[in-house]
Design a protein around this motif. Structure first.
Motif, short mmCIF file in Angstrom:
data_model
loop_
_atom_site.label_atom_id
_atom_site.label_comp_id
_atom_site.label_asym_id
_atom_site.label_seq_id
_atom_site.Cartn_x
_atom_site.Cartn_y
_atom_site.Cartn_z
N ARG A 1 1.36 -1.32 0.02
CA ARG A 1 -0.19 -0.06 -0.37
C ARG A 1 0.13 1.10 0.03
N HIS B 1 -14.70 -4.04 0.23
CA HIS B 1 -15.03 -2.74 0.11
C HIS B 1 -16.07 -2.25 1.19
N GLU B 2 -16.68 -2.75 2.10
CA GLU B 2 -17.96 -2.32 2.49
C GLU B 2 -17.28 -2.97 4.26
N THR B 3 -15.91 -2.44 4.26
CA THR B 3 -14.86 -2.47 5.49
C THR B 3 -15.28 -0.69 6.21
N SER B 4 -15.21 -0.49 6.87
CA SER B 4 -15.05 0.97 7.77
C SER B 4 -13.63 1.44 7.08
N PRO B 5 -13.49 2.95 6.71
CA PRO B 5 -12.55 3.77 6.19
C PRO B 5 -11.15 4.09 7.37
N LYS B 6 -11.74 3.92 8.83
CA LYS B 6 -11.22 3.77 10.10
C LYS B 6 -10.81 2.56 10.54
N GLU B 7 -11.49 1.06 9.83
CA GLU B 7 -10.42 0.27 10.03
C GLU B 7 -9.60 -0.16 9.28
N TYR B 8 -9.39 0.10 7.85
CA TYR B 8 -8.89 0.22 6.51
C TYR B 8 -8.01 1.49 6.96
N LEU B 9 -7.79 1.75 7.31
CA LEU B 9 -6.59 3.50 7.61
C LEU B 9 -5.97 2.70 8.64
N THR C 1 -3.84 0.29 7.51
CA THR C 1 -2.18 0.82 7.01
C THR C 1 -1.61 1.41 7.66
#
Length: 261
Positions: free
Chosen positions: A32, A231-239, A242
């Motif tokens: 990433r 795709h439905e993963t929350s932006p907070k979890e994704y961030l 990373t």
């Protein structure tokens, strides 16, 4: 016969700055951050094979170039449309089997290829079952567990360290990365762990973790999760994934050891 594509030479030279035609160049998926190893089991497969060859061959020399799959450099797109891609002189290969055959024919001190139809058959469906489950094609985890159990039983009955005997083969280089994806991603995304009672399978994974080549070529747990995340993963979890310090699950759980004996 491997393709020799002279018309790609200029693109290769603009992408590879060292100008060493004897060096093997491997292009793999970037992480990433655009630089680290990304989580592609097929890229890991070839990277591992190259490292094993390098351990045996005195004059073997290779480098690894990470490519942003979503926005690859123009020069790479002129060379290949998929990853992994191997370049050696005027040889350009992006098929896993072709790469293994080429490495065995070009660097002959250690043969990765091994004909063992039973070993190939017993593991042939495990990764497909995993991808069906994680992509919601099926919601039955037992289908994946059944495939893992087949490998466990096979290894227990054979009593060998690796799939085809007591020497690493191309099949191990292919299966280990897939099992690592299953271990990490199924646990994180599906809350499904490889059962501790599959002790022969865990012992086999442990044999991968003992090898510096596997450790060096293995992507982080976060990269593996990000490779499969929905795709439905929350932006907070994704961030968070990373930003976390890279973690590597390269040990056998303590609970497994009592099943080793």
């Amino acid at each position: 016969m491997w393709p020799i594509m002279q018309n790609k030479a200029s693109s290769r030279r603009s992408l590879l700055t060292d100008g060493d035609d004897q060096k093997v160049h491997l292009f793999i998926k970037a992480g990433r951050d655009g630089r680290s190893k990304g989580a592609c089991p097929f890229c890991h497969d070839v990277f591992l094979k190259l490292l094993i060859k390098c351990e045996i061959e005195n004059d073997f020399n290779f480098d690894v170039i990470t490519i942003n799959r979503k926005n690859p450099p123009k020069e790479f797109k002129e060379i290949s449309k998929k990853l992994p891609t191997l370049v050696h002189g005027d040889i350009f290969l992006n098929d896993i089997d072709d790469i293994e055959d080429y490495l065995d024919s070009s660097f002959t001190n250690y043969k990765l290829s091994r004909q063992d139809s039973e070993a190939f058959r017993v593991q042939s469906n495990v990764f497909t079952r995993f991808t069906y489950l994680i992509k919601d094609v099926t919601n039955n985890p037992q289908l994946l567990l059944d495939e893992l159990e087949k490998i466990n039983t096979f290894l227990r009955q054979r009593g060998t360290k690796y799939m085809c005997g007591n020497e690493i083969t191309g099949l191990d280089c292919s299966l280990w990365p897939k099992l690592q994806h299953i271990r990490v991603a199924a646990d994180y995304l599906l809350h499904l762990s490889i059962p501790v009672e599959y002790s022969s399978l865990w012992r086999y994974l442990g044999s991968a973790y003992e090898h510096e080549a596997f450790v060096k070529s293995c992507p982080s747990d976060q990269e593996i999760v990000l490779h499969w995340i929905r795709h439905e993963t929350s932006p907070k979890e994704y961030l968070q994934l990373t930003k976390e310090e890279p973690k590597y699950s390269l040990d056998v759980p303590i609970a497994v050891y009592k099943h080793f004996h």
